[in-house]
Design a protein around this motif. Structure first.
Motif, PDB file in Angstrom:
ATOM      1  N   GLY A   1      41.515  41.337  28.231  1.00 42.21           N
ATOM      2  CA  GLY A   1      40.546  40.880  27.244  1.00 42.21           C
ATOM      3  C   GLY A   1      39.356  41.816  27.109  1.00 42.21           C
ATOM      4  N   TYR A   2      38.345  41.335  26.382  1.00 43.25           N
ATOM      5  CA  TYR A   2      37.148  42.126  26.095  1.00 43.25           C
ATOM      6  C   TYR A   2      35.923  41.245  26.346  1.00 43.25           C
ATOM      7  CZ  TYR A   2      40.617  45.031  23.734  1.00 43.25           C
ATOM      8  OH  TYR A   2      41.720  45.798  23.446  1.00 43.25           O
ATOM      9  N   LEU A   3      34.871  41.841  26.882  1.00 44.25           N
ATOM     10  CA  LEU A   3      33.717  41.060  27.307  1.00 44.25           C
ATOM     11  C   LEU A   3      33.088  40.205  26.211  1.00 44.25           C
ATOM     12  CD1 LEU A   3      31.967  43.562  29.766  1.00 44.25           C
ATOM     13  CD2 LEU A   3      33.204  41.462  30.334  1.00 44.25           C
ATOM     14  N   PRO A   4      32.916  40.698  24.967  1.00 47.78           N
ATOM     15  CA  PRO A   4      32.287  39.835  23.953  1.00 47.78           C
ATOM     16  C   PRO A   4      33.046  38.543  23.686  1.00 47.78           C
ATOM     17  CG  PRO A   4      32.309  42.118  23.210  1.00 47.78           C
ATOM     18  CD  PRO A   4      33.166  42.059  24.443  1.00 47.78           C
ATOM     19  N   LEU A   5      34.337  38.505  24.007  1.00 45.11           N
ATOM     20  CA  LEU A   5      35.123  37.303  23.774  1.00 45.11           C
ATOM     21  C   LEU A   5      34.765  36.184  24.754  1.00 45.11           C
ATOM     22  CD1 LEU A   5      38.625  38.915  23.090  1.00 45.11           C
ATOM     23  CD2 LEU A   5      36.839  38.283  21.447  1.00 45.11           C
ATOM     24  N   LEU A   6      33.939  36.496  25.751  1.00 43.02           N
ATOM     25  CA  LEU A   6      33.487  35.478  26.707  1.00 43.02           C
ATOM     26  C   LEU A   6      32.268  34.725  26.192  1.00 43.02           C
ATOM     27  CD1 LEU A   6      33.757  37.526  30.042  1.00 43.02           C
ATOM     28  CD2 LEU A   6      35.453  35.959  29.066  1.00 43.02           C
ATOM     29  N   ALA A   7      31.714  35.141  25.054  1.00 38.54           N
ATOM     30  CA  ALA A   7      30.482  34.538  24.527  1.00 38.54           C
ATOM     31  C   ALA A   7      30.570  33.022  24.386  1.00 38.54           C
ATOM     32  CB  ALA A   7      30.108  35.197  23.202  1.00 38.54           C
ATOM     33  N   PRO A   8      31.683  32.456  23.869  1.00 36.29           N
ATOM     34  CA  PRO A   8      31.729  30.987  23.728  1.00 36.29           C
ATOM     35  C   PRO A   8      31.613  30.244  25.059  1.00 36.29           C
ATOM     36  CG  PRO A   8      33.431  32.008  22.372  1.00 36.29           C
ATOM     37  CD  PRO A   8      32.865  33.096  23.252  1.00 36.29           C
ATOM     38  N   LEU A   9      31.946  30.913  26.160  1.00 40.17           N
ATOM     39  CA  LEU A   9      31.806  30.283  27.480  1.00 40.17           C
ATOM     40  C   LEU A   9      30.407  30.496  28.064  1.00 40.17           C
ATOM     41  CD1 LEU A   9      35.203  31.373  29.104  1.00 40.17           C
ATOM     42  CD2 LEU A   9      34.651  29.146  28.119  1.00 40.17           C
ATOM     43  N   ILE A  10      29.839  31.655  27.778  1.00 41.71           N
ATOM     44  CA  ILE A  10      28.589  32.038  28.435  1.00 41.71           C
ATOM     45  C   ILE A  10      27.365  31.500  27.716  1.00 41.71           C
ATOM     46  CG2 ILE A  10      27.156  34.021  29.091  1.00 41.71           C
ATOM     47  CD1 ILE A  10      29.736  35.620  29.414  1.00 41.71           C
ATOM     48  N   LYS A  11      27.356  31.588  26.385  1.00 45.81           N
ATOM     49  CA  LYS A  11      26.153  31.195  25.646  1.00 45.81           C
ATOM     50  C   LYS A  11      25.746  29.746  25.888  1.00 45.81           C
ATOM     51  CE  LYS A  11      23.991  31.103  21.106  1.00 45.81           C
ATOM     52  NZ  LYS A  11      24.136  31.360  19.658  1.00 45.81           N
ATOM     53  N   PRO A  12      26.670  28.769  25.830  1.00 42.93           N
ATOM     54  CA  PRO A  12      26.247  27.386  26.099  1.00 42.93           C
ATOM     55  C   PRO A  12      25.656  27.214  27.498  1.00 42.93           C
ATOM     56  CG  PRO A  12      28.412  27.423  25.078  1.00 42.93           C
ATOM     57  CD  PRO A  12      28.090  28.843  25.440  1.00 42.93           C
ATOM     58  N   TYR A  13      26.144  27.992  28.443  1.00 42.62           N
ATOM     59  CA  TYR A  13      25.673  27.866  29.826  1.00 42.62           C
ATOM     60  C   TYR A  13      24.209  28.273  29.950  1.00 42.62           C
ATOM     61  CZ  TYR A  13      25.671  28.362  34.921  1.00 42.62           C
ATOM     62  OH  TYR A  13      25.384  28.249  36.254  1.00 42.62           O
ATOM     63  N   PHE A  14      23.820  29.322  29.215  1.00 45.01           N
ATOM     64  CA  PHE A  14      22.454  29.843  29.332  1.00 45.01           C
ATOM     65  C   PHE A  14      21.545  29.438  28.171  1.00 45.01           C
ATOM     66  CE2 PHE A  14      24.803  33.206  31.800  1.00 45.01           C
ATOM     67  CZ  PHE A  14      24.221  32.941  33.035  1.00 45.01           C
ATOM     68  N   SER A  15      22.058  28.697  27.204  1.00 43.05           N
ATOM     69  CA  SER A  15      21.314  28.470  25.959  1.00 43.05           C
ATOM     70  C   SER A  15      19.969  27.785  26.174  1.00 43.05           C
ATOM     71  CB  SER A  15      22.165  27.641  24.989  1.00 43.05           C
ATOM     72  OG  SER A  15      22.501  26.388  25.558  1.00 43.05           O
ATOM     73  N   SER A  16      19.872  26.913  27.150  1.00 40.09           N
ATOM     74  CA  SER A  16      18.630  26.148  27.327  1.00 40.09           C
ATOM     75  C   SER A  16      17.467  26.994  27.818  1.00 40.09           C
ATOM     76  CB  SER A  16      18.867  24.993  28.311  1.00 40.09           C
ATOM     77  OG  SER A  16      19.228  25.499  29.593  1.00 40.09           O
ATOM     78  N   THR A  17      17.745  28.170  28.319  1.00 45.45           N
ATOM     79  CA  THR A  17      16.666  29.000  28.862  1.00 45.45           C
ATOM     80  C   THR A  17      16.390  30.244  28.045  1.00 45.45           C
ATOM     81  OG1 THR A  17      15.855  30.039  30.914  1.00 45.45           O
ATOM     82  CG2 THR A  17      18.160  30.377  30.349  1.00 45.45           C
ATOM     83  N   LEU A  18      17.130  30.432  26.918  1.00 45.10           N
ATOM     84  CA  LEU A  18      16.956  31.646  26.126  1.00 45.10           C
ATOM     85  C   LEU A  18      15.689  31.577  25.276  1.00 45.10           C
ATOM     86  CD1 LEU A  18      20.601  32.323  24.853  1.00 45.10           C
ATOM     87  CD2 LEU A  18      19.358  33.507  26.674  1.00 45.10           C
ATOM     88  N   PRO A  19      15.029  32.717  25.049  1.00 41.46           N
ATOM     89  CA  PRO A  19      13.876  32.752  24.149  1.00 41.46           C
ATOM     90  C   PRO A  19      14.325  32.629  22.701  1.00 41.46           C
ATOM     91  CG  PRO A  19      14.409  34.969  24.883  1.00 41.46           C
ATOM     92  CD  PRO A  19      15.306  34.031  25.643  1.00 41.46           C
ATOM     93  N   PRO A  20      13.411  32.309  21.776  1.00 37.16           N
ATOM     94  CA  PRO A  20      13.794  32.224  20.355  1.00 37.16           C
ATOM     95  C   PRO A  20      14.238  33.587  19.838  1.00 37.16           C
ATOM     96  CG  PRO A  20      11.614  31.268  20.748  1.00 37.16           C
ATOM     97  CD  PRO A  20      12.002  31.985  22.000  1.00 37.16           C
TER      98      PRO A  20
END
Length: 355
Positions: A40-59
């Motif tokens: 696989g390719y790293l950007p394809l992990l975004a659907p798993l990673i973004k929800p995990y960190f979304s609550s702490t991301l800046p605008p």
């Protein structure tokens, strides 16, 4: 077939940390633990990673990218190849840092998510088809449904679906024989006919050559790679001819990097850390015409030069799909079993050059 199955099921354990500059809440989130498919390719992990960190991301607008020890990771290189290339001593889990802001456009080409990865994959497939068949019409003429099924098979790691669709492309393959290409192996086979001929075939190869000047005895002492300029890229086909009775991995590498094999026989070649008597170690934008392919498969993203390698350089490591193979292994077996879904064989080589 078993080797392909293992390859498609292979995964790299990742421990992904959010970059400290993007942590807006305390305590900071713990790292995410993910098994990333080797093909696989790293950007394809975004659907798993973004929800995990979304609550702490800046605008702001999210543009995901990764780094390893501060080195931005090239998203169009398969995850397993990145791991083989950047971790001479395999690190498990592999500690990566994810960023959602500050995309390093001076180092990485733009990535707009899954669509960018998909078209990069399709273009690589077209390159491979041109190298193998002399044209890429079968890839370019794929129906939308077949193209979608092929891509989804890669996304989901579905080897059976991939083989069903990719067989329609009629990409040339090479016949293989399983004997090892060494005098000792030939003697042990008695009257077995080693003259079984191969069909003439051209194997698309992406070679990643890491040259290091620092002296080290063990791979874990090797300094971290902090710049992509230390890595040379060679995109070059390897041709297997009918008259090649025993064309080995050694022979293939010799055609790719002749300066590293000057006046050396298979038994004399100097390859640190590899015992030839041991068994193979198991693995711990769209192109519109054939004209674009006429550079014999040179990647549009990279056009490196490899002619600067010194003849006194010493190969420290050869790794393909997490395996450190014997040089006597038939190249036809390697080409048929260790290629990525884009039909390219990715080979990582560490070379110690004189200071």
């Amino acid at each position: 077939m078993d080797a392909q199955k293992y390859l498609w099921e292979g995964a790299i354990p990742l421990q992904i940390h959010l970059h400290e500059s993007q942590v807006t809440a305390l305590p900071p989130p713990p790292p995410a633990l993910i098994l990333a498919p080797r093909i696989g390719y790293l950007p394809l992990l975004a659907p798993l990673i973004k929800p995990y960190f979304s609550s702490t991301l800046p605008p702001g607008v999210d543009t995901i990218w990764f780094d390893y020890n501060g080195l931005p990771l090239k998203w169009y290189i398969p995850t397993g190849v990145l791991f083989d290339l950047l971790c001479p001593e395999p690190e498990r889990p592999w500690n990566l840092t994810v960023h959602f802001r500050g995309y390093p456009g001076n180092v990485l080409i733009p990535c707009e998510g899954e669509d960018s990865v998909k078209w990069s994959f399709i273009n690589s497939l077209k390159e491979a088809a041109y190298i193998m068949n002399g044209n890429c019409k079968n890839v370019m003429n794929m129906s939308q449904s077949d193209q979608l099924e092929l891509w989804n098979s890669v996304l989901n790691g579905n080897l059976e679906a991939y083989q069903r669709v990719s067989s329609k492309l009629k990409l040339a393959t090479v016949d293989e024989y399983t004997s090892l290409c060494s005098p000792k192996s030939q003697q042990s086979l008695g009257e077995t006919d080693l003259t079984a001929q191969l069909k003439t075939g051209r194997v698309p190869v992406r070679l990643y050559l890491l040259s290091v000047r620092e002296d080290f005895d063990d791979l874990d002492e090797m300094p971290p790679i902090d710049n992509w300029e230390k890595i040379s890229y060679i995109n070059r086909p390897v041709e297997i001819r009918k008259e090649d009775k025993c064309f080995s991995l050694h022979d293939a590498l010799k055609t790719l990097l002749p300066e590293l094999f000057l006046d050396e026989s298979l038994t004399d070649v100097k390859l640190s850390g590899v015992d030839f008597e041991d068994a193979v170690r198991k693995p711990n934008e769209d192109v519109s015409s054939d004209k674009v392919m006429e550079d014999q498969g040179q990647n549009a993203y990279e056009q490196p030069e490899a002619g600067h390698i010194s003849s006194s350089a010493e190969i420290k490591l050869i790794r393909i799909q997490g395996i450190e193979p014997k040089l006597e292994i038939p190249f036809s077996w390697v080409a048929n079993n260790l290629i990525n879904p884009d039909y390219f064989l990715h080979i990582c080589i560490y070379v110690k050059v004189a200071q």
